[in-house]
Design a protein around this motif. Structure first.
Motif, PDB file in Angstrom:
ATOM      1  N   GLU A  97       0.821  -1.213   0.000  1.00  0.00           N
ATOM      2  CA  GLU A  97       0.000   0.000   0.000  1.00  0.00           C
ATOM      3  C   GLU A  97       0.853   1.261   0.000  1.00  0.00           C
ATOM      4  OE1 GLU A  97      -3.177  -0.226  -0.353  1.00  0.00           O
ATOM      5  OE2 GLU A  97      -3.468  -2.358   0.023  1.00  0.00           O
ATOM      6  N   LYS A  98       2.172   1.105  -0.040  1.00  0.00           N
ATOM      7  CA  LYS A  98       3.112   2.242   0.017  1.00  0.00           C
ATOM      8  C   LYS A  98       2.794   3.114   1.240  1.00  0.00           C
ATOM      9  CE  LYS A  98       5.167   1.293  -3.916  1.00  0.00           C
ATOM     10  NZ  LYS A  98       4.957  -0.129  -3.605  1.00  0.00           N
ATOM     11  N   ALA A  99       2.717   2.503   2.373  1.00  0.00           N
ATOM     12  CA  ALA A  99       2.308   3.234   3.573  1.00  0.00           C
ATOM     13  C   ALA A  99       3.225   2.944   4.749  1.00  0.00           C
ATOM     14  CB  ALA A  99       0.874   2.897   3.928  1.00  0.00           C
ATOM     15  N   GLU A 100       4.486   2.637   4.471  1.00  0.00           N
ATOM     16  CA  GLU A 100       5.432   2.415   5.569  1.00  0.00           C
ATOM     17  C   GLU A 100       5.673   3.725   6.307  1.00  0.00           C
ATOM     18  OE1 GLU A 100       6.989   0.029   7.085  1.00  0.00           O
ATOM     19  OE2 GLU A 100       7.218  -1.567   5.638  1.00  0.00           O
ATOM     20  N   THR A 101       5.300   3.773   7.562  1.00  0.00           N
ATOM     21  CA  THR A 101       5.671   4.942   8.357  1.00  0.00           C
ATOM     22  C   THR A 101       6.036   4.458   9.742  1.00  0.00           C
ATOM     23  OG1 THR A 101       3.430   5.254   9.145  1.00  0.00           O
ATOM     24  CG2 THR A 101       4.082   6.524   7.205  1.00  0.00           C
ATOM     25  N   SER A 102       6.641   5.348  10.519  1.00  0.00           N
ATOM     26  CA  SER A 102       6.979   4.967  11.883  1.00  0.00           C
ATOM     27  C   SER A 102       5.729   4.963  12.743  1.00  0.00           C
ATOM     28  CB  SER A 102       7.987   5.947  12.459  1.00  0.00           C
ATOM     29  OG  SER A 102       7.361   7.210  12.591  1.00  0.00           O
ATOM     30  N   GLU A 103       4.759   5.824  12.401  1.00  0.00           N
ATOM     31  CA  GLU A 103       3.646   5.956  13.343  1.00  0.00           C
ATOM     32  C   GLU A 103       2.817   4.678  13.412  1.00  0.00           C
ATOM     33  OE1 GLU A 103       2.968   8.989  10.930  1.00  0.00           O
ATOM     34  OE2 GLU A 103       0.920   8.610  10.278  1.00  0.00           O
ATOM     35  N   TYR A 104       2.757   3.965  12.305  1.00  0.00           N
ATOM     36  CA  TYR A 104       2.021   2.693  12.335  1.00  0.00           C
ATOM     37  C   TYR A 104       2.602   1.795  13.418  1.00  0.00           C
ATOM     38  CZ  TYR A 104       0.167  -1.784  10.761  1.00  0.00           C
ATOM     39  OH  TYR A 104      -0.463  -2.999  10.697  1.00  0.00           O
ATOM     40  N   HIS A 105       3.902   1.631  13.358  1.00  0.00           N
ATOM     41  CA  HIS A 105       4.540   0.727  14.324  1.00  0.00           C
ATOM     42  C   HIS A 105       4.496   1.296  15.726  1.00  0.00           C
ATOM     43  CE1 HIS A 105       5.761  -2.071  11.293  1.00  0.00           C
ATOM     44  NE2 HIS A 105       6.199  -1.082  10.548  1.00  0.00           N
ATOM     45  N   ALA A 106       4.659   2.628  15.832  1.00  0.00           N
ATOM     46  CA  ALA A 106       4.581   3.251  17.159  1.00  0.00           C
ATOM     47  C   ALA A 106       3.197   3.024  17.762  1.00  0.00           C
ATOM     48  CB  ALA A 106       4.890   4.736  17.052  1.00  0.00           C
ATOM     49  N   LEU A 107       2.165   3.146  16.920  1.00  0.00           N
ATOM     50  CA  LEU A 107       0.806   2.965  17.434  1.00  0.00           C
ATOM     51  C   LEU A 107       0.579   1.540  17.931  1.00  0.00           C
ATOM     52  CD1 LEU A 107      -1.183   5.032  14.802  1.00  0.00           C
ATOM     53  CD2 LEU A 107      -1.160   5.432  17.259  1.00  0.00           C
ATOM     54  N   ILE A 108       1.124   0.588  17.198  1.00  0.00           N
ATOM     55  CA  ILE A 108       0.960  -0.793  17.659  1.00  0.00           C
ATOM     56  C   ILE A 108       1.675  -0.989  18.988  1.00  0.00           C
ATOM     57  CG2 ILE A 108       1.627  -3.183  17.168  1.00  0.00           C
ATOM     58  CD1 ILE A 108       0.658  -2.896  14.439  1.00  0.00           C
ATOM     59  N   LEU A 109       2.881  -0.408  19.089  1.00  0.00           N
ATOM     60  CA  LEU A 109       3.607  -0.519  20.361  1.00  0.00           C
ATOM     61  C   LEU A 109       2.810   0.120  21.501  1.00  0.00           C
ATOM     62  CD1 LEU A 109       7.259   0.295  19.215  1.00  0.00           C
ATOM     63  CD2 LEU A 109       6.445  -1.854  20.175  1.00  0.00           C
ATOM     64  N   PHE A 110       2.254   1.307  21.243  1.00  0.00           N
ATOM     65  CA  PHE A 110       1.479   1.981  22.288  1.00  0.00           C
ATOM     66  C   PHE A 110       0.256   1.133  22.665  1.00  0.00           C
ATOM     67  CE2 PHE A 110       3.257   6.216  20.695  1.00  0.00           C
ATOM     68  CZ  PHE A 110       4.262   6.179  21.638  1.00  0.00           C
ATOM     69  N   ALA A 111      -0.418   0.636  21.647  1.00  0.00           N
ATOM     70  CA  ALA A 111      -1.617  -0.162  21.927  1.00  0.00           C
ATOM     71  C   ALA A 111      -1.264  -1.345  22.816  1.00  0.00           C
ATOM     72  CB  ALA A 111      -2.246  -0.634  20.620  1.00  0.00           C
ATOM     73  N   VAL A 112      -0.177  -2.043  22.452  1.00  0.00           N
ATOM     74  CA  VAL A 112       0.195  -3.222  23.242  1.00  0.00           C
ATOM     75  C   VAL A 112       0.613  -2.796  24.644  1.00  0.00           C
ATOM     76  CG1 VAL A 112       1.790  -5.150  23.421  1.00  0.00           C
ATOM     77  CG2 VAL A 112       0.776  -4.583  21.221  1.00  0.00           C
ATOM     78  N   SER A 113       1.261  -1.654  24.761  1.00  0.00           N
ATOM     79  CA  SER A 113       1.645  -1.218  26.113  1.00  0.00           C
ATOM     80  C   SER A 113       0.391  -0.986  26.956  1.00  0.00           C
ATOM     81  CB  SER A 113       2.505   0.034  26.040  1.00  0.00           C
ATOM     82  OG  SER A 113       1.693   1.169  25.767  1.00  0.00           O
TER      83      SER A 113
END
Lengths: 486, 544
Positions: free
Chosen positions: A104-120
């Motif tokens: 989808e050409k949508a690699e960003t840091s915020e995607y991964h940061a959001l997953i980390l925050f959600a899991v935290s």
């Protein structure tokens, strides 16, 4: 008396998993401007490292169980179990996202940061011993989830999913807060273990306590997508990006069940007779609505959405039996459920194609001819979802209905089991199209499996078999943890 | 690790290894599956030679804890009841593989792998002595059969496969509920312990509970048997399945149901079983007659054989619920002989289909003149199936009728109708397929006389036979007789039909002893306490 705010070494250790995840998430935001363009995959790798570190920390914290930060947190087997489960789901979410984000050409840091925050947030929920902490954890997890659901912001379906999820989710959180407020009003405490003591004492206003329990059931019922608060689930799972759906269907649900179990098996346990009938109805409704609505679905994501409602129903059966066996059963089933759903969604991600054009059940036609391996692995997950022996799904279901029968919930168990026979019908459709139809355009044009998806398929499949054939290890851990410190 | 474990393990390992064979090498898949199934069969012969026919306890037992809590055991063993059913499974699997040798050309590897998985599940079902383990195998069997029907079947295969799966699933979830309920009462899944507790009254069931538990088990088994009116999945599944699927389904899988009745329903809930016997026997008799009548009018050979199974399995259920030695012996014997004779019928119908790609009876005729050996084998099988003395099915049907007559003469009288009707529909089919003109559709010049021929068939088989000759020249080449591989499939079956018909003493005593033991446990109601230490009268049964 002023509380001592200096954290001890134990405090820090017991809060370490969340600390690591939040630190890693924040670090990503800082690194974003420097690295997004040059190394798009870097953030995915970083979050896997962070997850593994957090998992290590969770295991280490389990070696030193107890309360932390003035009884706001509790580290026990139960907390550790759900921390590890949510972190594991996070890892698989990242693995199944690599290819999707690239496509989808949508690699960003915020995607991964959001997953980390959600899991935290989810880890915090698992370890919370205080209604306020539970609320904070829930909000961290939920807000990150809302954003994730609308991650591809130019896609209308994503926007719809996010908005729906956000509005209904906030509404439900409101109910939960009312419940918290009432509990505080009745007992003068927000600590679960203290509430338990006060609730157990004579002279408590049963009516008020029941109202508080009912309000919290509404709030939590929404989060676990139990009927009649399930309406959002199919829409959100259908509209959100496929890897996010995989994540939303598993991790927040596991964490929500963790607090559901903890609140109702500790704080509200003394007034169980007043909430048991509500959960009984809710369990039956969820199973029935989920399974019957799933029968006619054509979109795989939506079908899995309805199926997740039905699975929430099975889990509510475990909760309704309000015994340690029931808690064990729910814990075990959540692990099995997470694995089979991640795996099933991973296949959906693989099949979907750019812009998620191929997410109808019929698009899977003939998959077994074109990619027999992918089809075989999905078969494992489907059989587990149906509940065929030697898979985790079967053993989990068996354990849930065992708990129900031991608590004399005979009718609920029988109706639940019949429900699982109904469910077989729509799961079988997946097998029918994959194995018994000629290849569709979508399967003809299918690319080979990417390494990331391969991980997100094979490991859950192995896990599904382990939970089905040798459930002892996970089961023993869950059983030891199920006493919830009693 | 004893012989039985090895026999269970070989097909399971074979299944996994078969999946690893490269897709391009179809011949290797075939040979491998055949090899595995033959090794399993040869190994299973050791069960017969090593079987102590004087004991009614479990033999070749392996028992260890599989899952700690709840305590679930891997507990396998055999007794006189399961011995022959396991033999039936291992005997028919190589045949099922051989008959699929050329017929299956699509996704060969998976097909043969699934047959091995099926064999694993079937052996496991008959060998399990732990209720959980039994249920696990019971369900595992569903998966390969579902795929066998759904992928390699005929036109309506998907409908048939899904129907098959769902019917079985509905029955088995209720059985699962019953099994878990028994566990909550007994604290164990071990069959023998649960049985002891039920008999000694240590699990005190109310009358309602016993009835419901009995019905939960019974429904699961009755669907599988299938007992009228739960039989509707069977004709669909049989007709749509590939030949190997039909063979395994009819010969072994249906026996899972009747085995369950004998193994679980009777000894565990004798009171409820006896109470419900009248309507169950009535349904069985309806099934016998109804199955036979419906078979009579089938235009499709496979469907005809399928309905004949409904009829024959009715005998088994009738025998089981006669509650006497003869009925039960006959029922178990009928289970075995039906496995052989109906298996053979499906094999032979499969041969016809491979030659002509039609299952419709009207597309055949005069096969006797072009393929005499095939016709002879088919005739022997037909005779076996209709219960001609000296061939296998006679023994079972006779015993069942005798047993039923002891219980109630009218049961036997109505059931005997089924025997007569079976002769009608089988011989009529045989006549239409093997006598007459070679190609009923093609022979335009004799079309006017065709109807006349049909009338003549009934009266004078010889004339019809002769009339078939003129078709021979034009269409004989397209219809070869049995080849070597096909001989290898049918000869063992025919040999078994003769052996089991002529010398039932080779098989029956072991079964009888076991049945006597089961009946004995049935007679001890839950009322009698301390039953497990009471010496058992009679020489057949031994307290464990």
């Amino acid at each position: 008396m002023l509380a001592n705010f200096t954290p001890t070494a134990s405090d820090i250790l017991r809060f370490l998993p969340e600390t690591i995840l939040i630190a890693a998430g924040t670090l990503m935001m800082v690194l974003d401007p420097f690295l997004t363009a040059s190394k798009p995959k870097f953030f995915g790798h970083l979050s896997i490292v962070a997850f593994l570190a957090a998992m290590f920390a969770a295991v280490a914290a389990n070696g030193d169980p107890g309360f932390a930060y003035s009884n706001l947190l509790i580290v026990d087997g139960f907390a550790t179990y759900f921390r590890i489960l949510c972190i594991t789901i996070g890892i698989f979410a990242v693995f199944s996202s690599y290819h999707y984000l690239d496509r989808e050409k949508a690699e960003t840091s915020e995607y991964h940061a959001l997953i980390l925050f959600a899991v935290s947030g989810q880890c915090l929920m698992a370890a919370a011993n205080d209604l306020i902490m539970i609320f904070i954890g829930l909000e961290i997890s939920s807000i990150a989830s809302y954003v994730l659901a609308g991650y591809l912001r130019h896609d209308k379906r994503n926007n719809e999913a996010a908005l729906k999820y956000f509005l209904l989710g906030s509404f439900a959180t409101g109910f939960l807060l009312y419940g918290v407020a009432l509990v505080y009003g009745i007992t003068g405490s927000t600590k679960l273990n203290e509430i338990h003591k006060i609730m157990a004492a004579p002279g408590i206003s049963l009516v008020m306590a029941s109202v508080a329990a009912a309000l919290m059931i509404i709030g939590l019922g929404f989060k676990v997508s139990g009927a009649p608060f399930q309406m959002w689930a199919p829409d959100v799972y259908q509209g959100a990006p496929a890897p996010v759906s995989a994540f939303l269907a598993t991790a927040p649900k596991a964490a929500a069940f963790a607090i559901f179990l903890r609140i109702f098996m500790t704080a509200f346990q003394p007034i169980a007779s007043s909430w048991e009938p509500i959960l009984w109805m809710m369990a039956l409704l969820s199973m029935t609505i989920g399974n019957f609505a799933a029968l006619t679905q054509k979109n795989v994501k939506r079908m899995l959405g309805y199926s997740s409602i039905a699975h929430a129903g099975y889990l509510l059966v475990a909760l309704t039996s309000r015994s340690e066996i029931g808690v064990t059963a729910a814990m075990f089933y959540l692990a099995a459920y997470a694995l089979m759903n991640i795996g099933a969604f991973a296949v959906v991600i693989h099949m979907a194609g750019k812009g998620e054009t191929n997410v109808q059940i019929d698009d899977m036609a003939g998959l077994a001819k074109k990619q027999p391996f992918t089809a075989a692995v999905l078969t494992v997950f489907v059989l587990s979802l149906i509940g065929v022996p030697l898979t985790g799904g079967f053993f989990g279901k068996f354990y849930i209905f065992r708990a129900a029968l031991e608590s004399n919930l005979v009718w609920l168990a029988v109706l639940g089991l019949l429900n699982s026979a109904v469910a077989a019908y729509y799961y079988l459709r997946l097998l029918v199209v994959m194995y018994m139809h000629e290849p569709s355009e979508a399967t003809e044009a299918l690319e080979p499996l990417t390494p990331g998806l391969r991980v997100a398929l094979v490991l859950p499949a192995i896990g599904t078999f382990i939970l089905g054939i040798l459930p002892g290890f996970v089961l023993n851990f869950a059983r030891d943890a199920a006493s919830l410190g009693k | 690790m004893n012989l039985l474990d090895i026999i269970i393990a070989i097909p399971a390992l074979g299944f996994i290894l078969a999946l690893l064979i490269p897709r391009s090498n179809a011949q290797l898949s075939r040979l491998f599956a055949l090899g595995v199934s033959l090794v399993t069969f040869v190994a299973s012969l050791g069960l017969v030679t090593g079987f102590d026919s004087k004991s009614t306890g479990q033999q070749f037992v392996t028992n260890f804890v599989w899952i700690q809590n709840p305590e679930i055991h891997y507990h396998v063993g055999i007794d006189g009841l399961s011995l022959w059913l396991i033999m039936l499974s291992t005997f028919l699997t190589p045949i099922a593989i051989l008959i699929s040798w050329e017929y299956i050309q699509d996704r060969v590897k998976e097909f043969f792998a699934f047959l091995l998985l099926l064999e694993f599940g079937l052996i496991g079902v008959f060998a399990s002595w732990d209720l959980f383990l039994f249920y696990a195998f019971w369900e595992v069997v569903l998966v390969p059969m579902y795929f066998l029907i759904g992928i390699w079947g005929h036109d309506r295969r998907i409908y048939a496969a899904v129907k098959f799966f769902l019917y079985t699933m509905v029955g088995s979830v209720l059985m699962l509920a019953a099994i878990i309920f028994l566990y909550t009462q007994a604290g164990t899944f071990d069959y023998v312990t649960v049985l002891d507790m039920l008999q000694s009254g240590r699990i005190a069931l109310t009358h309602l509970q016993e009835t419901l538990l009995f019905l939960a088990f019974f429904l699961a088994f009755a669907i599988k048997v299938p007992l009228f009116p739960l039989h509707t999945w069977l004709p669909d599944a049989h007709v749509e399945a590939p030949t190997a699927g039909s063979v395994m389904l009819a010969s072994v899988m249906l026996k899972m149901g009747t085995y369950g009745l004998v193994r679980f329903c009777l000894p565990m809930f004798p009171g409820a079983a006896k109470e419900n016997a009248p309507w169950i026997a009535t349904l069985a008799i309806i099934g016998i007659v109804y199955g036979a009548l419906v078979a009579m009018v089938q235009p499709n050979m496979k469907k005809l054989v399928a309905y004949s199974s409904v009829s024959h399995l009715g005998f088994v259920v009738l025998g089981v619920f006669s509650f006497n030695q003869m009925g039960l012996d006959g029922a178990v014997y009928q289970m075995l002989t039906h496995g052989i004779s109906t298996g053979a019928l499906f094999v032979l119908v499969g041969f016809l289909y491979e030659r002509k790609h039609s299952l419709a009876i009207k597309d055949y005729g005069g096969i006797a003149t072009v393929a005499p050996w095939l016709s002879i084998i088919f005739l022997i099988t037909t005779f076996a199936s209709i219960g001609l003395p000296t061939l296998s099915n006679f023994v079972g049907e006779f015993l069942v009728l005798q047993g039923a007559a002891i219980r109630s003469f009218s049961w036997a009288a109505f059931a005997a109708l089924g025997v007569i009707l079976s002769a009608c529909y089988m011989l009529w089919m045989y006549q239409r397929v093997f006598f007459g003109t070679v190609d009923g559709v093609e022979v335009a010049d004799s079309h006017g006389g065709h109807g006349g021929h049909d009338d003549a068939h009934a009266a004078h088989g010889h004339d019809a036979h002769a009339a078939g000759d003129h078709g021979h020249d034009s269409h004989g080449h397209g219809f070869p007789d049995l080849n070597l591989r096909e001989w290898a499939c049918v000869l063992p079956l025919v040999a078994m039909m003769v052996w089991m018909g002529m010398y039932s003493q080779s098989f029956l005593p072991v079964v009888s002893a076991q049945n006597a033991h089961i009946l004995d446990t049935t007679r001890k109601g839950p009322q009698a306490s301390n039953v497990n230490i009471t010496p058992v009268p009679g020489g057949n049964a031994h307290a464990r």
